[in-house]
Scaffold this active site. Sequence first.
Site, PDB file in Angstrom:
ATOM      1  N   GLY A  20      -2.217   0.898 -21.905  1.00  0.00           N
ATOM      2  CA  GLY A  20      -3.184   1.933 -22.280  1.00  0.00           C
ATOM      3  C   GLY A  20      -2.589   3.319 -22.112  1.00  0.00           C
ATOM      4  O   GLY A  20      -2.783   4.217 -22.938  1.00  0.00           O
ATOM      5  N   ASP A 204      -7.579  -2.045  -8.670  1.00  0.00           N
ATOM      6  CA  ASP A 204      -8.652  -1.689  -7.740  1.00  0.00           C
ATOM      7  C   ASP A 204      -9.617  -2.861  -7.668  1.00  0.00           C
ATOM      8  O   ASP A 204      -9.518  -3.794  -8.459  1.00  0.00           O
ATOM      9  CB  ASP A 204      -9.378  -0.415  -8.193  1.00  0.00           C
ATOM     10  CG  ASP A 204      -9.895  -0.537  -9.609  1.00  0.00           C
ATOM     11  OD1 ASP A 204      -9.129  -0.282 -10.540  1.00  0.00           O
ATOM     12  OD2 ASP A 204     -11.059  -0.928  -9.775  1.00  0.00           O
ATOM     13  N   ARG A 217      -0.407   3.201 -10.952  1.00  0.00           N
ATOM     14  CA  ARG A 217      -0.768   2.513 -12.198  1.00  0.00           C
ATOM     15  C   ARG A 217       0.224   2.843 -13.316  1.00  0.00           C
ATOM     16  O   ARG A 217       0.414   2.070 -14.234  1.00  0.00           O
ATOM     17  CB  ARG A 217      -2.206   2.899 -12.612  1.00  0.00           C
ATOM     18  CG  ARG A 217      -3.240   2.425 -11.594  1.00  0.00           C
ATOM     19  CD  ARG A 217      -4.643   2.914 -11.879  1.00  0.00           C
ATOM     20  NE  ARG A 217      -5.439   2.818 -10.643  1.00  0.00           N
ATOM     21  CZ  ARG A 217      -6.741   2.637 -10.577  1.00  0.00           C
ATOM     22  NH1 ARG A 217      -7.451   2.526 -11.685  1.00  0.00           N
ATOM     23  NH2 ARG A 217      -7.363   2.553  -9.415  1.00  0.00           N
TER      24      ARG A 217
HETATM   25  O1  LIG Z   1      -4.251   0.871 -17.439  1.00  0.00           O
HETATM   26  P1  LIG Z   1      -4.766   0.686 -18.835  1.00  0.00           P
HETATM   27  O2  LIG Z   1      -3.851  -0.145 -19.663  1.00  0.00           O
HETATM   28  O3  LIG Z   1      -5.137   1.990 -19.511  1.00  0.00           O
HETATM   29  O4  LIG Z   1      -6.124  -0.182 -18.691  1.00  0.00           O
HETATM   30  C1  LIG Z   1      -7.270   0.170 -17.916  1.00  0.00           C
HETATM   31  O5  LIG Z   1      -7.247   1.496 -17.425  1.00  0.00           O
HETATM   32  C2  LIG Z   1      -8.105   2.360 -18.184  1.00  0.00           C
HETATM   33  C3  LIG Z   1      -9.192   2.887 -17.296  1.00  0.00           C
HETATM   34  O6  LIG Z   1      -8.669   3.548 -16.195  1.00  0.00           O
HETATM   35  C4  LIG Z   1      -8.640   1.490 -19.325  1.00  0.00           C
HETATM   36  O7  LIG Z   1      -7.834   1.651 -20.455  1.00  0.00           O
HETATM   37  C5  LIG Z   1      -8.552   0.114 -18.728  1.00  0.00           C
HETATM   38  O8  LIG Z   1      -8.550  -0.959 -19.612  1.00  0.00           O
HETATM   39  O1  LIG Z   2     -11.912  -0.804 -12.417  1.00  0.00           O
HETATM   40  C1  LIG Z   2     -11.196  -0.746 -13.422  1.00  0.00           C
HETATM   41  C2  LIG Z   2      -9.807  -0.642 -13.338  1.00  0.00           C
HETATM   42  C3  LIG Z   2      -9.078  -0.588 -14.459  1.00  0.00           C
HETATM   43  N1  LIG Z   2      -9.723  -0.629 -15.620  1.00  0.00           N
HETATM   44  C4  LIG Z   2     -11.060  -0.718 -15.737  1.00  0.00           C
HETATM   45  O2  LIG Z   2     -11.606  -0.746 -16.836  1.00  0.00           O
HETATM   46  N2  LIG Z   2     -11.773  -0.770 -14.626  1.00  0.00           N
END
Ligand SMILES: O=P(O)(O)O[C@H]1O[C@H](CO)[C@@H](O)[C@H]1O
Ligand SMILES: O=c1cc[nH]c(=O)[nH]1
Length: 232
Positions: A20, A204, A217
């Site tokens: 993402g 998390d 992350r």
């Molecule tokens: O770490 P990515 O790949 O972005 O995925 C997760 O993190 C984001 C939210 O913080 C959303 O896109 C969710 O799906």
């Molecule tokens: O809690 C979380 C963590 C990563 N992505 C999500 O959509 N939710």
Amino acid sequence: MSLHIGAEVGEIAETVLLPGDPLRAKWIAEHFLTDVKQYNNVRGMLGFTGLYNGKRVSVQGSGMGIPSIGIYAHELINDYGVKKLIRVGSAGSYQKEVALRDIVLAMSASTNSSINNATFHGETFAPTASFNLLRKAADFAENKGISYKAGNILSSDIFYQDNPEYYKKWASHGVLCVEMETAVLYTTAAKFGVEALSVLTISDSLVTHEATSSQDRETTFKEMIEIALSLV
Ligand SMILES: O=P(O)(O)O[C@H]1O[C@H](CO)[C@@H](O)[C@H]1O
Ligand SMILES: O=c1cc[nH]c(=O)[nH]1
């Protein structure tokens, strides 16, 4: 060029990793690939092609949420001929047994999004991983001694739920974790006859409220990337 990706046809490999976060894409390209060329900066959604163990692979940021990854998956498949789409994402745990930094292979993705309603009109499509990719990912993880969970996940349209107990209805049906993209990735792959898999790392926990940082992350979920790259 497609509308959202500034690559020429041929500049994107048949296998694409989809984080993402575009900066996770940059980190993957810089730390795992050789002979890297950046092919996209449209909207800052970085995309790179390079070599992994001599094989061509691309890494494309896909943004947050179902509409965003839906656009990238559609263009990668239809404008660039991509055949394997492997999401490498973070996810929030819904189960006590699914701990921070655990790997989850998403066999299927439930969703609270209405995106498939436009096609199925109240009937329910079950977005499902490629069994071929899932089996290979599981075999690789086992051979490398990387522990993983495989099962159903939730792709949610909502990151900040008003009700802190919301997760429990999914957890009570065995859903392992929540993220925001896989349901449409699997649906798009099914629609166009290509393969997709989401390999996730728990960032998390909705159960314990532990959390990793945004820097973690972006740059530390190495095992997830190794599993995804084993599928190239
Ligand atoms: O770490 P990515 O790949 O972005 O995925 C997760 O993190 C984001 C939210 O913080 C959303 O896109 C969710 O799906
Ligand atoms: O809690 C979380 C963590 C990563 N992505 C999500 O959509 N939710």
